[in-house]
Design an enzyme around this catalytic site. Structure first.
Site, short mmCIF file in Angstrom:
data_model
loop_
_atom_site.label_atom_id
_atom_site.label_comp_id
_atom_site.label_asym_id
_atom_site.label_seq_id
_atom_site.Cartn_x
_atom_site.Cartn_y
_atom_site.Cartn_z
CB SER A 136 43.75 29.34 -72.92
OG SER A 136 44.08 30.67 -73.14
CG ASP A 155 46.90 31.97 -67.01
OD1 ASP A 155 45.97 32.78 -67.10
OD2 ASP A 155 47.06 31.01 -67.78
CG HIS A 203 42.89 32.41 -68.64
ND1 HIS A 203 44.19 32.02 -68.83
CD2 HIS A 203 42.28 32.26 -69.84
CE1 HIS A 203 44.38 31.66 -70.08
NE2 HIS A 203 43.23 31.79 -70.73
#
Length: 958
Positions: free
Chosen positions: A405, A190, A248
């Protein structure tokens, strides 16, 4: 297929497509922030590529020549030097070798990355490297973006819903059976991480074998990789970046592996399972996306599950699939990926690759989210709306995040629990267990339109870890014969499949194939496999399924094949799917040695520069020899129509399809024949830029010597304007790339009206364009990289330059003869005029051979074969009940054949107004008619017989 280096605009669109975020992001903690909403962008362009770099894979027979120091293959090294490669590295020097007992394993040691000048034409370099015959593939590297961007959370610590998703997926009950194991490692690939966060600090895996001391203590090629690795910036700091959705990775890590039982914040589904932080997005302008490098690292460093909350639509890559396969097959890893945030049915990568568990997303009500991607490639769904997880601005903040996600890491955590509960399961069995134990949500009204496109249902972690008594078969191999990317009308397809039983034994397995489209019929579709033990396989290779493409399917039709696996003795039943594309916007003429793609809009090789629609121009099964090609038509001094590159770094799209180009079922003149109709716009609609013609294009290919080294292309050009086109030009443009494309040359053979290209260094492959008929020949050889001159393609191909190539006869016939250069050519015809509604025929041949002598012999054969008289004398026997008139169009002489039973008496030729302009007796079944002396145009041939009359139109040209 080669692809263009994307423009900056394309890069921006592709990135925007993937930065998809919906709804509200809500935060609790000490740093409240205002509500923010994001936007989903529906854009299905190819993903952006990394400029100036390619990856290639050596063929297995060169494995002994592969090393971390380079490639010891002279032909390849010579080509790399010629292409100006500035750097080459073995992509995965520490990858393990595949084992014989691992069917389908890959050898990543054969993959290399090369760097070139950022302005290098990557598609041309790809073709040049493939021409060495040493490589399995050459591909660009794609940028795959993270899938949501929650950047402005809402401070609200009083929400009663909490982590609703844990209830939906029954995680609490699952934890009563297993709380995971710290040895089961989840690789989180990520944007970066805040490893000091209170719900992550005790959950990430440390590499005690390589402490931060400046030494590669464990000899794995990574110095001080104590806390994971930053693959994007190539250092040992996986902290959240400041460029691409910096937090994220913190969110996905918390959802999968947030610490449980510490009395703080949230709980990750994986409970005691830990995560390995793997940063794949850069924090600096010199870094680059490195998702697949991280996958290989995770597999090599003990991860049992890998989470991929990123991706984009389209752009399938064999390099990416190889990295996936290496992790899944070579190292038995469960790979989990987000299926996408676009409200559309599409393939999304990496989720749509083989061996990947593709995860879609739902809301709290188990209904598909309005912006969630759906497709038959999705394996299951999980909650993805307002997932409560770690935030990352501080060590104690949290967020409600939305998108696929955050559904994927829930499944990754569940996969880790299954691996801890059933350590004997392989990765494929873990995936099968998760698929087999979902809750059916198709009975919900909001999901009814998506039947079969949300996988097997919504994740149920409790059922997944409850027992190992499930049944699950999986199709592990599909072999279509003939093997094609897209199938043509009337194709017959044989399909052999292999199925593997992943879980409990079945007693009487039956596999039934059904087409879900009326344009593909199943002629043989049942395979009885019988009893299949756990992990055993069964195949119908000895009696494949048989499928037939319809004769009238629409262009570019996607058809779905359903495989229904059932065992009445156990009650097991499951569907799986395959999608095929049929009736593409092109045909491939390949009866002989030369395989030529002819598209509906007059292009050669592919449907315009950068398109993936087409199979190139290939000789004897080799790499494609063409970069760009197609028909050009010009009139007067300025009007030009084409589907070729222009001076704005785009494509002129003047020609459109009136009738798609298809293969003729009954051939008259060749072993293969194709015919289609295209037209450009009237000049009045384009400010006098286009010509105003309708073109009936025909292609002819032969299987036998001496005609198997060429394909004849015939263009019947009709003036659809109200004015005489004076003069009229028609020609084929071809940008050939033979091996080292900057060492090519073009020469002219005036005896055969043949302009041919070759490589000045190797001279072992020749290809060219030959004028056969229509007007007077033209030939123009182009130096693509010429610094000056009337025509130079390095900065585009303007209409003025196109007209120059058409209007200069044969004065510019050669280029690159001494040292070679990057070349292109135009060969065609000049016609003095074409009156309104009149037609004219221009015929050319594409000729290829390994030597110049063979090329010339093939060109001579083309001249003879295409001559009208030769065509009259090479007809096959007349089929019973049919009648023929050929050649049509004709320059004067035609032959007419009718069945003997017709009892012919008289033949008449009529003008378009019905006036009889010629008549003669017709006795027997065959007669020759001479139309010479009549004006060019359309006529009607009428034959009177004892049982009636026969009529047919014929086009007379001069």
């Amino acid at each position: 297929m080669s692809k263009l280096i994307p423009s900056f605009k394309l890069v921006l669109l592709s990135v925007a497509t993937c930065f998809a975020f919906s709804g509200k992001a809500q935060q609790t903690g000490s740093n409240p922030a205002p509500i923010a909403t994001g936007t989903f962008v529906d854009n299905f362009n190819q993903p952006a590529t990394l400029d100036g770099t390619l990856v290639f894979k050596l063929k297995p027979e060169f494995q002994a020549q592969a090393s971390s120091d380079g490639v010891a293959v002279p032909a390849l090294n010579d080509m790399l030097r010629r292409m100006g490669v500035t750097r080459i590295t073995q992509k995965f020097p520490h990858a393990s070798a595949p084992h014989a007992e691992q069917p389908g394993a890959v050898d990543l040691r054969l993959i290399y990355q090369i760097w070139l000048d950022k302005a290098a034409p990557l598609a041309k370099v790809q073709q040049a490297l493939l021409s060495t015959g040493t490589l399995t593939y050459v591909e660009p590297l794609y940028y795959r973006a993270p899938l949501s961007q929650p950047n402005d959370p809402l401070a609200d610590s009083t929400l009663a819903t909490g982590q609703y998703h844990l209830k939906n997926i029954r995680a609490y009950q699952a934890w009563n059976l297993t709380q995971g194991d710290s040895t089961v490692l989840i690789g989180i690939t990520d944007t970066g991480f805040r490893l000091s966060h209170q719900d992550l600090a005790g959950q990430w895996q440390r590499n005690y074998q390589d402490p931060p001391d400046g030494i590669d203590n464990d000899n794995d090629g990574f110095v001080d990789n104590y806390r994971g690795w930053d693959f994007a910036d190539r250092d040992n700091n996986p902290a959240a970046n400041g460029m691409t959705q910096p937090l994220h990775g913190v969110h996905t890590a918390g959802a999968a592996a947030g610490r449980v039982g510490n009395g703080l914040g949230i709980a990750g589904v994986g409970y005691n399972c830990r995560f390995l932080p793997l940063k794949i997005y850069p924090s600096t302008n010199t870094g680059s996306f490195a998702g697949y490098e991280a996958i290989v690292y995770a597999a090599d460093h003990g991860c049992k599950v890998i989470n991929m909350s990123w991706g984009s639509a389209g752009g399938r890559s064999q390099f990416e699939q190889d990295a996936i396969t290496y992790a899944a097959i070579n190292h038995d890893v469960v790979l989990v990926a987000s299926a996408g945030n676009t409200n559309a049915e599409l393939d999304f990568y990496p989720a749509s690759y083989d061996h990947v568990l593709s995860v879609g997303w739902t809301g709290a009500d188990d209904v598909r989210a309005s912006r969630a991607t759906y497709s038959r490639r999705i394996d299951l769904v999980a909650p993805g709306d307002n997932i409560y997880t770690t935030w990352g601005d501080t060590d104690s903040d949290y967020i409600r995040a939305t998108g696929s996600s955050f559904s994927a890491p829930l499944v990754s955590g569940a996969a880790a629990l299954v691996r801890a509960r059933f350590p004997q399961f392989t990765a494929a069995q873990v995936i099968a267990q998760l698929r087999a134990t979902t809750d059916n949500i198709y009975n919900l009204p909001g999901n009814t339109p998506y039947a079969g496109k949300l996988g097997t249902g919504r994740l149920n972690v409790f059922r997944a870890v409850q027992g190992d008594n499930q049944h699950a078969m999986r199709i592990t191999q599909r072999v279509f014969t003939p093997s094609k990317t897209i199938y043509q009308l009337n194709d017959t397809i044989r399909l052999a499949v292999e199925v593997q039983n992943l879980l409990q034994p079945v007693q009487n397995l039956t596999l039934t194939v059904t087409s879900l489209s009326p344009y593909l019929t199943v002629q043989r579709g049942t395979f009885t496999a019988g009893a299949v033990a756990t992990l055993s396989r069964a195949s119908n290779a000895s009696a494949p399924f048989c499928l037939k493409v319809a004769a009238a399917a629409p262009v570019n039709t996607s058809v779905t094949i359903r495989y229904r696996l059932s065992d009445p003795s156990t009650g097991y039943e499951q569907d799986q799917y395959t999608t095929l594309l049929i009736n593409p916007e092109y045909v491939v003429l390949n009866a002989g040695n030369l395989a030529l793609t002819l598209t509906h809009r007059g292009s050669l090789g592919v449907d315009g520069l950068g398109s993936t629609k087409g199979e190139g121009v290939r000789y004897q099964g080799g790499a494609s020899l063409i970069y760009e090609g197609g028909i050009m038509v010009g009139a007067g001094t300025t009007r030009v129509s084409s589907r070729l590159r222009n001076d704005r770094n785009g494509i002129d799209t003047d020609f459109f399809t009136q009738a798609q180009t298809t293969m003729n079922r009954q051939t008259l003149r060749a072993d293969q024949e194709a015919c289609g109709l295209l037209q450009d716009s009237l000049p009045s609609a384009t400010r006098n830029r286009t010509v105003g013609v309708q073109i009936r294009q025909r292609g002819y290919s032969w299987a036998q010597a001496p005609h198997r080294d060429y394909v004849v292309l015939e263009y019947v050009i009709k003036n659809v304007t109200a004015d005489t086109l004076k003069p009229l030009y028609a020609g084929l443009f071809a940008d050939w790339d033979l091996g080292d494309y900057i060492r090519n040359a073009v020469a002219w053979d005036s005896v055969r009206n043949l302009s041919y290209a070759y490589n000045v260094n190797s001279q072992n492959a020749y290809i060219g364009l030959q004028w056969l008929r229509g007007g007077t020949p033209i030939s123009y050889a182009i130096d693509v990289n010429a610094p000056t001159g009337l025509v130079r393609l390095s900065d585009g191909f303007s209409r003025a330059e196109k007209m120059t190539t058409l209007a200069n006869g044969t004065r510019q016939r050669t280029t690159g003869l001494t040292n070679g250069t990057d070349i292109a050519q135009v060969v065609g015809a000049k016609l003095p005029w074409l009156a309104p509604s009149d037609s004219v025929v221009v015929a050319l041949a594409v000729v290829a051979a390994p030597t110049l002598a063979q090329l010339q012999a093939a060109a001579s054969a083309a001249q003879v074969r295409y001559s009208p008289q030769q065509a009259l004398n090479t007809r096959s026997a007349l089929a019973a009940g049919a009648w023929q008139l050929y050649p049509n169009p004709t320059t004067g002489q035609i032959r007419v054949e009718v069945p003997a039973s017709f009892g012919s008496r008289q033949l008449e030729v009529l003008s378009p107004l019905g006036q009889v302009v010629k008549q003669q007796a017709f006795l027997g079944s065959t007669s020759e008619v001479n139309l010479q002396g009549l004006p060019a145009g359309m006529y009607i041939v009428r034959i009177h017989g004892a049982t009636g009359s026969l009529t047919r139109r014929v086009l007379l040209t001069h």
